[in-house]
Scaffold this motif. Structure first.
Motif, PDB file in Angstrom:
ATOM      1  N   ASN A 187       0.230  -5.656  -8.330  1.00 11.43           N
ATOM      2  CA  ASN A 187       0.797  -6.399  -9.449  1.00 11.43           C
ATOM      3  C   ASN A 187       1.544  -5.465 -10.387  1.00 11.43           C
ATOM      4  O   ASN A 187       1.343  -4.241 -10.357  1.00 11.43           O
ATOM      5  CB  ASN A 187      -0.305  -7.133 -10.221  1.00 11.43           C
ATOM      6  CG  ASN A 187      -0.908  -8.264  -9.419  1.00 11.43           C
ATOM      7  OD1 ASN A 187      -0.337  -8.726  -8.430  1.00 11.43           O
ATOM      8  ND2 ASN A 187      -2.086  -8.719  -9.835  1.00 11.43           N
ATOM      9  N   GLU A 188       2.350  -6.034 -11.263  1.00  9.98           N
ATOM     10  CA  GLU A 188       3.125  -5.228 -12.208  1.00  9.98           C
ATOM     11  C   GLU A 188       2.227  -4.425 -13.144  1.00  9.98           C
ATOM     12  O   GLU A 188       2.613  -3.360 -13.612  1.00  9.98           O
ATOM     13  CB  GLU A 188       4.062  -6.129 -13.017  1.00  9.98           C
ATOM     14  CG  GLU A 188       5.194  -6.744 -12.197  1.00  9.98           C
ATOM     15  CD  GLU A 188       6.125  -7.583 -13.051  1.00  9.98           C
ATOM     16  OE1 GLU A 188       5.880  -7.671 -14.279  1.00  9.98           O
ATOM     17  OE2 GLU A 188       7.096  -8.129 -12.505  1.00  9.98           O
ATOM     18  N   ASP A 189       1.021  -4.944 -13.414  1.00 13.02           N
ATOM     19  CA  ASP A 189       0.111  -4.227 -14.309  1.00 13.02           C
ATOM     20  C   ASP A 189      -0.723  -3.188 -13.573  1.00 13.02           C
ATOM     21  O   ASP A 189      -1.544  -2.498 -14.179  1.00 13.02           O
ATOM     22  CB  ASP A 189      -0.804  -5.207 -15.058  1.00 13.02           C
ATOM     23  CG  ASP A 189      -1.712  -5.999 -14.098  1.00 13.02           C
ATOM     24  OD1 ASP A 189      -1.618  -5.792 -12.865  1.00 13.02           O
ATOM     25  OD2 ASP A 189      -2.505  -6.822 -14.587  1.00 13.02           O
ATOM     26  N   GLY A 190      -0.536  -3.071 -12.251  1.00 12.31           N
ATOM     27  CA  GLY A 190      -1.229  -2.049 -11.489  1.00 12.31           C
ATOM     28  C   GLY A 190      -2.416  -2.540 -10.681  1.00 12.31           C
ATOM     29  O   GLY A 190      -2.984  -1.776  -9.892  1.00 12.31           O
ATOM     30  N   ARG A 191      -2.828  -3.795 -10.859  1.00  7.96           N
ATOM     31  CA  ARG A 191      -3.958  -4.311 -10.084  1.00  7.96           C
ATOM     32  C   ARG A 191      -3.558  -4.476  -8.621  1.00  7.96           C
ATOM     33  O   ARG A 191      -2.483  -4.981  -8.311  1.00  7.96           O
ATOM     34  CB  ARG A 191      -4.445  -5.640 -10.644  1.00  7.96           C
ATOM     35  CG  ARG A 191      -5.242  -5.519 -11.941  1.00  7.96           C
ATOM     36  CD  ARG A 191      -5.647  -6.879 -12.454  1.00  7.96           C
ATOM     37  NE  ARG A 191      -4.464  -7.697 -12.739  1.00  7.96           N
ATOM     38  CZ  ARG A 191      -4.448  -9.031 -12.668  1.00  7.96           C
ATOM     39  NH1 ARG A 191      -5.519  -9.687 -12.289  1.00  7.96           N
ATOM     40  NH2 ARG A 191      -3.344  -9.694 -12.965  1.00  7.96           N
ATOM     41  N   VAL A 192      -4.462  -4.063  -7.737  1.00  7.65           N
ATOM     42  CA  VAL A 192      -4.194  -4.101  -6.302  1.00  7.65           C
ATOM     43  C   VAL A 192      -4.751  -5.402  -5.727  1.00  7.65           C
ATOM     44  O   VAL A 192      -5.922  -5.734  -5.950  1.00  7.65           O
ATOM     45  CB  VAL A 192      -4.834  -2.887  -5.601  1.00  7.65           C
ATOM     46  CG1 VAL A 192      -4.506  -2.903  -4.109  1.00  7.65           C
ATOM     47  CG2 VAL A 192      -4.340  -1.588  -6.236  1.00  7.65           C
ATOM     48  N   ARG A 193      -3.908  -6.114  -5.011  1.00  7.31           N
ATOM     49  CA  ARG A 193      -4.320  -7.373  -4.363  1.00  7.31           C
ATOM     50  C   ARG A 193      -4.533  -7.132  -2.878  1.00  7.31           C
ATOM     51  O   ARG A 193      -3.760  -6.417  -2.243  1.00  7.31           O
ATOM     52  CB  ARG A 193      -3.270  -8.461  -4.585  1.00  7.31           C
ATOM     53  CG  ARG A 193      -3.190  -8.928  -6.026  1.00  7.31           C
ATOM     54  CD  ARG A 193      -2.254 -10.109  -6.193  1.00  7.31           C
ATOM     55  NE  ARG A 193      -0.858  -9.700  -6.160  1.00  7.31           N
ATOM     56  CZ  ARG A 193       0.046 -10.136  -5.288  1.00  7.31           C
ATOM     57  NH1 ARG A 193      -0.308 -10.969  -4.328  1.00  7.31           N
ATOM     58  NH2 ARG A 193       1.293  -9.724  -5.348  1.00  7.31           N
ATOM     59  N   PHE A 194      -5.567  -7.774  -2.331  1.00  2.00           N
ATOM     60  CA  PHE A 194      -5.896  -7.637  -0.918  1.00  2.00           C
ATOM     61  C   PHE A 194      -5.727  -8.985  -0.211  1.00  2.00           C
ATOM     62  O   PHE A 194      -5.746 -10.038  -0.850  1.00  2.00           O
ATOM     63  CB  PHE A 194      -7.321  -7.113  -0.757  1.00  2.00           C
ATOM     64  CG  PHE A 194      -7.459  -5.652  -1.091  1.00  2.00           C
ATOM     65  CD1 PHE A 194      -7.384  -4.692  -0.099  1.00  2.00           C
ATOM     66  CD2 PHE A 194      -7.631  -5.242  -2.411  1.00  2.00           C
ATOM     67  CE1 PHE A 194      -7.496  -3.336  -0.403  1.00  2.00           C
ATOM     68  CE2 PHE A 194      -7.737  -3.894  -2.726  1.00  2.00           C
ATOM     69  CZ  PHE A 194      -7.668  -2.942  -1.721  1.00  2.00           C
ATOM     70  N   PRO A 195      -5.580  -8.956   1.108  1.00  2.15           N
ATOM     71  CA  PRO A 195      -5.388 -10.214   1.843  1.00  2.15           C
ATOM     72  C   PRO A 195      -6.602 -11.136   1.715  1.00  2.15           C
ATOM     73  O   PRO A 195      -7.716 -10.703   1.386  1.00  2.15           O
ATOM     74  CB  PRO A 195      -5.210  -9.750   3.302  1.00  2.15           C
ATOM     75  CG  PRO A 195      -4.884  -8.299   3.212  1.00  2.15           C
ATOM     76  CD  PRO A 195      -5.543  -7.780   1.983  1.00  2.15           C
ATOM     77  N   ARG A 196      -6.375 -12.404   2.005  1.00  2.32           N
ATOM     78  CA  ARG A 196      -7.460 -13.378   1.995  1.00  2.32           C
ATOM     79  C   ARG A 196      -8.527 -12.951   3.007  1.00  2.32           C
ATOM     80  O   ARG A 196      -8.209 -12.530   4.116  1.00  2.32           O
ATOM     81  CB  ARG A 196      -6.928 -14.760   2.358  1.00  2.32           C
ATOM     82  CG  ARG A 196      -7.984 -15.854   2.366  1.00  2.32           C
ATOM     83  CD  ARG A 196      -7.353 -17.198   2.666  1.00  2.32           C
ATOM     84  NE  ARG A 196      -6.371 -17.569   1.648  1.00  2.32           N
ATOM     85  CZ  ARG A 196      -5.652 -18.702   1.676  1.00  2.32           C
ATOM     86  NH1 ARG A 196      -5.788 -19.535   2.698  1.00  2.32           N
ATOM     87  NH2 ARG A 196      -4.785 -18.954   0.721  1.00  2.32           N
ATOM     88  N   GLY A 197      -9.771 -13.047   2.596  1.00  2.00           N
ATOM     89  CA  GLY A 197     -10.868 -12.631   3.461  1.00  2.00           C
ATOM     90  C   GLY A 197     -11.332 -11.211   3.211  1.00  2.00           C
ATOM     91  O   GLY A 197     -12.305 -10.760   3.815  1.00  2.00           O
TER      92      GLY A 197
END
Length: 205
Positions: A146-156
């Motif tokens: 994300n723009e704020d630096g939070r890392v997103r992971f795939p579903r599951g």
């Protein structure tokens, strides 16, 4: 009168042949002069110099290609034994800006090794063009930053920091960085999916 016409015709034919031969001889010379003039004219414009592979458009920009060259140039231990890899690839997942306008970038290193072709994933964090550290051999790559630096992971994939249970944020890097824990998959037969925690390794260590 007819003889005079014959002489004039022969004379004209001779001149025409002579000029044709002269033109054929001079044509390569004319083309050469034209090419030289063209080069001299082009020299008046700025010439594009070959790009340094470790230079990017921005002073703090990091790409997957740049990161690969960085690891090779610094002889990183992350590449130890890579000559026997089946596959070695780097991936760009995103970037974010810190409070002091630093640019943080998340890069993924994939290595496929061994007779069973096992995949090994490592997540690297750069601040501007300096490697801060990495999580080595995590179970899953992320999907984006994300723009704020939070890392997103795939579903599951459930991924949190071990101590705080917060989402991982690449702009909040400090010496005591927490381990990153991932739970991959869904529970089956009443058993919880396995949770794997990977310690943060500072690049200076």
């Amino acid at each position: 009168m007819n003889c005079n016409r014959c002489k004039l015709l022969l004379l004209f034919t001779g001149f025409r042949g002579f000029f044709r031969l002269l033109f054929q001889l001079l044509l390569p010379l004319l083309l050469l002069v034209r090419s030289v003039v063209g080069v001299q004219a082009d020299d008046s414009f700025p010439q594009q110099t070959p790009a340094n592979p470790l230079q990017t458009a921005s002073a703090d920009e990091v790409t997957a290609q740049w990161a690969e060259q960085y690891l090779q140039r610094t002889q990183s231990i992350l590449l130890d034994g890579s000559d026997s890899d089946h596959v070695m690839s780097l991936y760009y997942f995103g970037k974010a800006s810190g409070q002091a306008a630093e640019r943080y970038t998340l890069i993924g290193l994939e290595r496929v090794r061994g007779a069973e072709y096992h995949q090994f994933f490592t997540l690297l964090v750069f601040r501007d063009q300096t490697l801060l550290g990495y999580y080595r051999n995590v179970p899953s790559f992320p999907s984006a930053v994300n723009e704020d630096g939070r890392v997103r992971f795939p579903r599951g994939v459930n991924a949190v920091l071990q101590a705080t249970l917060n989402a991982w944020n690449i702009t909040q890097i400090h010496i005591g960085q927490e381990a990153l824990c991932q739970t991959v998959g869904q529970a089956s037969d009443g058993a919880e999916p396995q949770r794997t925690c990977v310690s943060w390794t500072p690049a200076s260590s």
